[in-house]
Motif scaffolding. Sequence first.
Motif, mmCIF file in Angstrom:
data_model
loop_
_atom_site.group_PDB
_atom_site.id
_atom_site.type_symbol
_atom_site.label_atom_id
_atom_site.label_comp_id
_atom_site.label_asym_id
_atom_site.label_seq_id
_atom_site.Cartn_x
_atom_site.Cartn_y
_atom_site.Cartn_z
ATOM 1 N N SER A 83 89.500 25.320 5.665
ATOM 2 C CA SER A 83 88.084 25.220 6.034
ATOM 3 C C SER A 83 87.848 23.924 6.806
ATOM 4 O O SER A 83 88.398 22.880 6.449
ATOM 5 N N PHE A 84 87.024 24.017 7.861
ATOM 6 C CA PHE A 84 86.770 22.851 8.719
ATOM 7 C C PHE A 84 85.274 22.631 8.888
ATOM 8 O O PHE A 84 84.495 23.591 8.936
ATOM 9 N N ASP A 85 84.905 21.373 8.976
ATOM 10 C CA ASP A 85 83.481 21.023 9.119
ATOM 11 C C ASP A 85 82.987 21.237 10.545
ATOM 12 O O ASP A 85 81.811 21.519 10.754
ATOM 13 N N THR A 86 83.881 21.083 11.511
ATOM 14 C CA THR A 86 83.441 21.204 12.906
ATOM 15 C C THR A 86 84.339 22.155 13.699
ATOM 16 O O THR A 86 85.501 22.385 13.339
ATOM 17 N N GLN A 87 83.776 22.659 14.772
ATOM 18 C CA GLN A 87 84.513 23.538 15.682
ATOM 19 C C GLN A 87 85.674 22.789 16.315
ATOM 20 O O GLN A 87 86.752 23.352 16.521
ATOM 21 N N GLU A 119 87.470 20.344 15.001
ATOM 22 C CA GLU A 119 88.574 20.229 14.041
ATOM 23 C C GLU A 119 89.361 21.534 13.960
ATOM 24 O O GLU A 119 90.586 21.531 13.911
ATOM 25 N N LYS A 130 80.172 31.279 15.208
ATOM 26 C CA LYS A 130 79.509 30.049 15.667
ATOM 27 C C LYS A 130 78.927 30.230 17.068
ATOM 28 O O LYS A 130 77.824 29.757 17.369
ATOM 29 N N LEU A 151 84.996 28.044 9.192
ATOM 30 C CA LEU A 151 84.098 26.906 9.375
ATOM 31 C C LEU A 151 83.195 26.785 8.148
ATOM 32 O O LEU A 151 82.736 27.788 7.600
ATOM 33 N N ALA A 152 82.951 25.546 7.721
ATOM 34 C CA ALA A 152 82.011 25.297 6.616
ATOM 35 C C ALA A 152 80.615 25.172 7.195
ATOM 36 O O ALA A 152 80.155 24.088 7.518
#
Length: 203
Positions: free
Chosen positions: A24-28, A30, A65, A201-202
């Motif tokens: 899981s990633f906080d930003t696109q 990343e 997203k 994505l988170a």
Amino acid sequence: MLNMTKNKILAILLLLFISSCNQSFDTQEEMNDYIQDEDNGYHYKKTIAGVDYVLQYRPTDLLVKQELGDKINPVQIEKFRQQYNKYMYFNLSMSKNNQELLNGVAQDKAKFGQMVNELAFGMEEKLHVYTPTKDTLDLADFIYPRMYGMSNSTSIMIVYPRDEKYLKQDYLNFVIEDLGLETGDVKFKLNTKALKNEPQLAF
């Protein structure tokens, strides 16, 4: 002694559970960094006869997203995830001398016309995904946007249905037939474990 054995088993099971979970990633940004690392099983590249081929998987959440933009709505997130998760999306990028493929045949009108026709209408005849036992996954769709020499590569969005019986295989073969560039067939072995456990994505 029995407790120690139980604890070891629990620890191993926990590690297996964590490793099988989706990243899981906080930003696109990343997530993009992660999927562009070839070791993670989403980005493949080869150079044959001077033609550079790059095949990259596009995880469901990148498409979600794109749909959502800046309007993060939990109901919409789930709706779009269900919509896009029915398919697997790939970007295929091809270039020669850091230019679009068409630039290399621009002087030969017949060859230029044939390649335009193949890229725009005939890729279902040129792209193949199949299992080690030769079961074929049918192409659902492809999109070739003409860039008219404004890009340094020829890019195609490719869509296949997400069929779990195919993803149970150790790998899938992705083959691009020769497009008249004297490369022969170009083959990639897709990591099915990575496709099943795609990053998220988170939101």
